[in-house]
Design a protein around this motif. Structure first.
Motif, PDB file in Angstrom:
ATOM      1  N   LYS A  61      47.129  41.734  18.912  1.00 38.57           N
ATOM      2  CA  LYS A  61      46.169  40.748  18.425  1.00 38.57           C
ATOM      3  C   LYS A  61      44.889  41.455  17.993  1.00 38.57           C
ATOM      4  CE  LYS A  61      45.395  35.964  19.787  1.00 38.57           C
ATOM      5  NZ  LYS A  61      45.226  35.041  20.924  1.00 38.57           N
ATOM      6  N   LYS A  62      44.248  40.951  16.939  1.00 37.89           N
ATOM      7  CA  LYS A  62      42.978  41.510  16.489  1.00 37.89           C
ATOM      8  C   LYS A  62      41.849  41.115  17.428  1.00 37.89           C
ATOM      9  CE  LYS A  62      43.658  41.992  11.500  1.00 37.89           C
ATOM     10  NZ  LYS A  62      43.188  41.566  10.152  1.00 37.89           N
ATOM     11  N   ILE A  63      40.918  42.063  17.618  1.00 33.77           N
ATOM     12  CA  ILE A  63      39.696  41.760  18.359  1.00 33.77           C
ATOM     13  C   ILE A  63      38.591  41.456  17.355  1.00 33.77           C
ATOM     14  CG2 ILE A  63      37.932  42.685  19.907  1.00 33.77           C
ATOM     15  CD1 ILE A  63      40.132  44.338  21.234  1.00 33.77           C
ATOM     16  N   THR A  67      40.076  46.578  14.809  1.00 33.66           N
ATOM     17  CA  THR A  67      40.457  46.882  16.194  1.00 33.66           C
ATOM     18  C   THR A  67      41.381  45.813  16.758  1.00 33.66           C
ATOM     19  OG1 THR A  67      38.458  45.802  17.046  1.00 33.66           O
ATOM     20  CG2 THR A  67      38.344  48.170  16.655  1.00 33.66           C
ATOM     21  N   ARG A  68      42.276  46.248  17.652  1.00 36.34           N
ATOM     22  CA  ARG A  68      43.272  45.338  18.214  1.00 36.34           C
ATOM     23  C   ARG A  68      43.492  45.666  19.693  1.00 36.34           C
ATOM     24  NH1 ARG A  68      46.034  43.259  13.649  1.00 36.34           N
ATOM     25  NH2 ARG A  68      47.616  42.316  14.972  1.00 36.34           N
ATOM     26  N   TYR A  69      44.188  44.790  20.360  1.00 38.53           N
ATOM     27  CA  TYR A  69      44.689  45.093  21.695  1.00 38.53           C
ATOM     28  C   TYR A  69      46.168  44.746  21.739  1.00 38.53           C
ATOM     29  CZ  TYR A  69      44.592  40.097  22.988  1.00 38.53           C
ATOM     30  OH  TYR A  69      44.807  38.747  23.061  1.00 38.53           O
ATOM     31  N   GLY A  70      46.858  45.251  22.765  1.00 41.08           N
ATOM     32  CA  GLY A  70      48.277  44.975  22.926  1.00 41.08           C
ATOM     33  C   GLY A  70      48.567  44.402  24.304  1.00 41.08           C
ATOM     34  N   TYR A  71      49.688  43.748  24.406  1.00 41.40           N
ATOM     35  CA  TYR A  71      50.122  43.193  25.695  1.00 41.40           C
ATOM     36  C   TYR A  71      51.637  43.318  25.794  1.00 41.40           C
ATOM     37  CZ  TYR A  71      51.239  39.674  29.275  1.00 41.40           C
ATOM     38  OH  TYR A  71      51.737  39.026  30.371  1.00 41.40           O
ATOM     39  N   ALA A  72      52.093  43.988  26.842  1.00 33.42           N
ATOM     40  CA  ALA A  72      53.527  44.113  27.123  1.00 33.42           C
ATOM     41  C   ALA A  72      53.865  43.128  28.230  1.00 33.42           C
ATOM     42  CB  ALA A  72      53.873  45.535  27.553  1.00 33.42           C
ATOM     43  N   LYS A  95      48.412  57.642  22.467  1.00 28.57           N
ATOM     44  CA  LYS A  95      48.121  58.324  21.201  1.00 28.57           C
ATOM     45  C   LYS A  95      48.562  57.468  20.009  1.00 28.57           C
ATOM     46  CE  LYS A  95      48.767  63.076  22.932  1.00 28.57           C
ATOM     47  NZ  LYS A  95      49.662  64.269  22.835  1.00 28.57           N
ATOM     48  N   TYR A  96      49.758  56.901  20.123  1.00 33.02           N
ATOM     49  CA  TYR A  96      50.348  56.129  19.028  1.00 33.02           C
ATOM     50  C   TYR A  96      49.469  54.927  18.682  1.00 33.02           C
ATOM     51  CZ  TYR A  96      53.929  53.409  16.512  1.00 33.02           C
ATOM     52  OH  TYR A  96      54.631  52.690  15.568  1.00 33.02           O
ATOM     53  N   TYR A  97      49.006  54.223  19.696  1.00 34.58           N
ATOM     54  CA  TYR A  97      48.226  53.017  19.430  1.00 34.58           C
ATOM     55  C   TYR A  97      46.753  53.300  19.197  1.00 34.58           C
ATOM     56  CZ  TYR A  97      52.077  49.805  19.857  1.00 34.58           C
ATOM     57  OH  TYR A  97      53.244  49.119  19.616  1.00 34.58           O
ATOM     58  N   LYS A  98      46.270  54.450  19.653  1.00 30.16           N
ATOM     59  CA  LYS A  98      44.884  54.823  19.338  1.00 30.16           C
ATOM     60  C   LYS A  98      44.731  55.061  17.837  1.00 30.16           C
ATOM     61  CE  LYS A  98      41.096  57.799  20.810  1.00 30.16           C
ATOM     62  NZ  LYS A  98      40.648  58.861  21.756  1.00 30.16           N
ATOM     63  N   LYS A  99      45.768  55.630  17.235  1.00 29.00           N
ATOM     64  CA  LYS A  99      45.748  55.850  15.780  1.00 29.00           C
ATOM     65  C   LYS A  99      45.728  54.524  15.023  1.00 29.00           C
ATOM     66  CE  LYS A  99      48.223  60.278  15.875  1.00 29.00           C
ATOM     67  NZ  LYS A  99      49.502  60.980  15.536  1.00 29.00           N
ATOM     68  N   LYS A 100      46.201  53.476  15.675  1.00 28.66           N
ATOM     69  CA  LYS A 100      46.235  52.153  15.038  1.00 28.66           C
ATOM     70  C   LYS A 100      45.012  51.308  15.412  1.00 28.66           C
ATOM     71  CE  LYS A 100      51.209  51.505  14.481  1.00 28.66           C
ATOM     72  NZ  LYS A 100      52.274  50.482  14.530  1.00 28.66           N
ATOM     73  N   ASN A 101      44.003  51.978  15.996  1.00 29.37           N
ATOM     74  CA  ASN A 101      42.742  51.321  16.375  1.00 29.37           C
ATOM     75  C   ASN A 101      42.909  50.292  17.498  1.00 29.37           C
ATOM     76  OD1 ASN A 101      40.944  52.624  14.419  1.00 29.37           O
ATOM     77  ND2 ASN A 101      42.095  51.466  12.881  1.00 29.37           N
ATOM     78  N   PHE A 102      43.814  50.565  18.410  1.00 30.97           N
ATOM     79  CA  PHE A 102      43.960  49.702  19.586  1.00 30.97           C
ATOM     80  C   PHE A 102      42.979  50.156  20.661  1.00 30.97           C
ATOM     81  CE2 PHE A 102      47.496  48.129  17.437  1.00 30.97           C
ATOM     82  CZ  PHE A 102      48.120  47.109  18.145  1.00 30.97           C
ATOM     83  N   ILE A 103      42.431  49.167  21.374  1.00 25.47           N
ATOM     84  CA  ILE A 103      41.473  49.469  22.437  1.00 25.47           C
ATOM     85  C   ILE A 103      42.193  49.646  23.769  1.00 25.47           C
ATOM     86  CG2 ILE A 103      39.339  48.743  23.565  1.00 25.47           C
ATOM     87  CD1 ILE A 103      39.244  49.242  20.476  1.00 25.47           C
ATOM     88  N   PHE A 104      43.172  48.798  24.033  1.00 26.71           N
ATOM     89  CA  PHE A 104      43.929  48.878  25.282  1.00 26.71           C
ATOM     90  C   PHE A 104      45.253  48.153  25.108  1.00 26.71           C
ATOM     91  CE2 PHE A 104      41.584  44.946  25.472  1.00 26.71           C
ATOM     92  CZ  PHE A 104      42.461  44.034  26.018  1.00 26.71           C
ATOM     93  N   ILE A 394      34.955  51.711  23.815  1.00 31.09           N
ATOM     94  CA  ILE A 394      34.963  50.311  23.365  1.00 31.09           C
ATOM     95  C   ILE A 394      35.480  49.405  24.487  1.00 31.09           C
ATOM     96  CG2 ILE A 394      35.828  48.690  21.633  1.00 31.09           C
ATOM     97  CD1 ILE A 394      36.039  50.969  19.673  1.00 31.09           C
ATOM     98  N   PHE A 395      36.410  49.917  25.298  1.00 30.44           N
ATOM     99  CA  PHE A 395      36.923  49.117  26.419  1.00 30.44           C
ATOM    100  C   PHE A 395      35.782  48.764  27.382  1.00 30.44           C
ATOM    101  CE2 PHE A 395      38.842  48.587  30.633  1.00 30.44           C
ATOM    102  CZ  PHE A 395      39.833  47.646  30.354  1.00 30.44           C
ATOM    103  N   LYS A 396      34.939  49.738  27.702  1.00 28.09           N
ATOM    104  CA  LYS A 396      33.811  49.485  28.600  1.00 28.09           C
ATOM    105  C   LYS A 396      32.850  48.477  27.994  1.00 28.09           C
ATOM    106  CE  LYS A 396      33.841  53.917  31.069  1.00 28.09           C
ATOM    107  NZ  LYS A 396      33.115  55.189  31.298  1.00 28.09           N
ATOM    108  N   LYS A 397      32.676  48.565  26.688  1.00 23.15           N
ATOM    109  CA  LYS A 397      31.805  47.613  25.994  1.00 23.15           C
ATOM    110  C   LYS A 397      32.368  46.195  26.090  1.00 23.15           C
ATOM    111  CE  LYS A 397      29.753  46.700  21.458  1.00 23.15           C
ATOM    112  NZ  LYS A 397      29.670  47.156  20.051  1.00 23.15           N
ATOM    113  N   LEU A 398      33.687  46.072  25.934  1.00 19.18           N
ATOM    114  CA  LEU A 398      34.330  44.763  26.022  1.00 19.18           C
ATOM    115  C   LEU A 398      34.229  44.184  27.426  1.00 19.18           C
ATOM    116  CD1 LEU A 398      37.578  45.366  23.912  1.00 19.18           C
ATOM    117  CD2 LEU A 398      35.560  44.074  23.232  1.00 19.18           C
ATOM    118  N   ILE A 399      34.329  45.067  28.432  1.00 19.83           N
ATOM    119  CA  ILE A 399      34.182  44.614  29.816  1.00 19.83           C
ATOM    120  C   ILE A 399      32.792  44.024  30.034  1.00 19.83           C
ATOM    121  CG2 ILE A 399      33.979  45.389  32.219  1.00 19.83           C
ATOM    122  CD1 ILE A 399      36.843  45.227  31.434  1.00 19.83           C
TER     123      ILE A 399
END
Length: 411
Positions: A61-63, A67-72, A95-104, A394-399
């Motif tokens: 999902k887009k933030i 930037t995006r986040y993922g959920y498994a 590494k794979y998802y950092k290249k795709k601008n994922f935060i977590f 960015i994760f700390k900023k979102l927190i």
């Protein structure tokens, strides 16, 4: 080894044989969640011979901006006991998802770390799986603590009933009585179809954040391969009326008998017995009125319902509810009993869904807990909810901005 994208067929084929397979890690669930703002990936972790060593559905999902986040949901399908594999998988996934601008990427493995029950007085016995928590923390994975009851994406504690050993006679006297009365009063199980999801929703709409369309879509997607049932409990008013009239007639004969005894010997024992019989007769009269009024409206009615997911060796009660006007029939007790009886020839376990984990009377979920635990299930505690961080800054900023808490409280 490397991360690759899988087709839905490749993913489903791998997932169905994995020890951690569950209905959330399926292409059906991906299709469902695509209706609610999520995109999705099927990723595999393959070796040099292209053999899949781990895999996962990742909802995305887009933030903001790119930037995006993922959920498994219910966790990655990986061997969490193989520390080398787990380390390599999470490293490459990050590494794979950092290249795709994922935060977590959030994940909540369906791994049991403890078990308790009513018989154990709710003292949790922990197993060796608790070390997985430390293994994940050592890989710089953040574990989210449950600050309030039911504040994680999935319940941390679930009630599981062993269907193969379930027996009505093993339940407490109160539950046995309620269920047997339901049978006598004409309650029975029937299945509904897609057009009848609205009936179930009318029972649950005040206790769910989800819309009617969510449950309709859930049913339609999972019904494509017959992996979901819409279960209803209906009442046959003619049978109900016949039963209560019969019970009333028996009690009337008893009442007449005590009348005669009082005439001959009006002692305290006979008077008390007569008063008890009077109370029973009044209750049976009220039941006759209810059954008669019901029969005037229609021969049968739906009193309770549930969506039941069928996945390999277990069924899961996704949601359940009942019609308030029929609360006196204890329809929820009969609903669960009927579900256990229907599926026990074909499945090993029933996931009754979440309990709060706080079994004290002060818990706001005490009623929910008590209802489930009196069916004598095992209560399993799962390993919890984690965040694989792809961008620490960015994760700390979102927190700090409470984005993560607000976003996942919507789920």
């Amino acid at each position: 080894m490397k991360i690759v994208e899988l087709t839905n067929i490749q993913f489903d084929e791998y997932a169905k044989y994995h020890p951690l397979n569950n209905y959330c890690q399926t292409s059906k669930y991906a299709l469902l969640m695509s209706e609610y703002g999520y995109s999705y990936d099927y990723i595999g972790f393959v070796d040099d011979s292209n053999n899949i060593q781990a895999a996962s559905l990742i909802l995305t999902k887009k933030i903001q901006g790119r930037t995006r986040y993922g959920y498994a949901p219910k966790g990655f399908l990986v061997n969490y006991y193989d520390q080398a594999l787990l380390k390599d998988f999470l490293t490459e996934l990050r590494k794979y998802y950092k290249k795709k601008n994922f935060i977590f990427i959030k994940f909540n493995p369906e791994i049991i770390i403890g078990e308790t029950s009513l018989k154990q007085n709710f003292v949790v016995s922990y197993n060796g799986n608790v070390r997985i928590i430390d293994d994940l923390k050592a890989l710089n994975v953040k574990r989210r603590l449950e600050l309030q009851e039911f504040d994680l994406m999935m319940p941390k504690f679930n009630a599981y009933l062993n269907l193969k050993t379930f027996d009505l006679n093993n339940l407490c006297r109160n539950y046995r009585k309620k269920i047997k009365q339901g049978i006598n009063k004409g309650l029975s199980l029937t299945l509904g179809g897609p057009k009848e999801v609205e009936i179930l929703y009318s029972f649950i709409k005040n206790k769910t954040k989800n819309s009617l369309s969510y449950y309709r879509n859930f049913y339609n997607v999972f019904n494509r391969d017959n992996s979901i049932d819409l279960v209803f409990i209906k009442i046959d008013f003619e049978k109900y009326l016949s039963h209560v009239r019969e019970v009333y007639d028996r009690e009337q004969a008893i009442n007449d008998h005590f009348n005669e005894l009082i005439q001959m010997d009006p002692n305290k024992k006979n008077l008390n017995a007569k008063m008890d019989s009077d109370k029973k007769l009044q209750g049976y009269k009220e039941n006759i009125i209810k059954a008669t009024n019901g029969l005037k409206r229609h021969a049968t009615d739906i009193v309770a319902g549930a969506l039941v997911i069928k996945h390999y060796n277990r069924v899961s009660i996704l949601v359940s509810g009942y019609k308030e006007e029929y609360k006196y029939l204890n329809p929820n007790h009969f609903l669960h009993y009927a579900i256990f009886e229907r599926y026990k020839p074909y499945f090993n376990y029933c996931d009754m869904n979440g309990v709060s984990g706080n079994f004290e009377p002060s818990s706001p979920y005490h009623g929910l807990n008590q209802f489930k635990v009196k069916f004598n299930p095992a209560i399993y505690e799962f390993v919890g909810e984690f965040d694989l961080i792809c961008s620490e800054r960015i994760f700390k900023k979102l927190i700090k901005t409470s984005f993560i808490e607000d976003e996942f409280n919507k789920q």
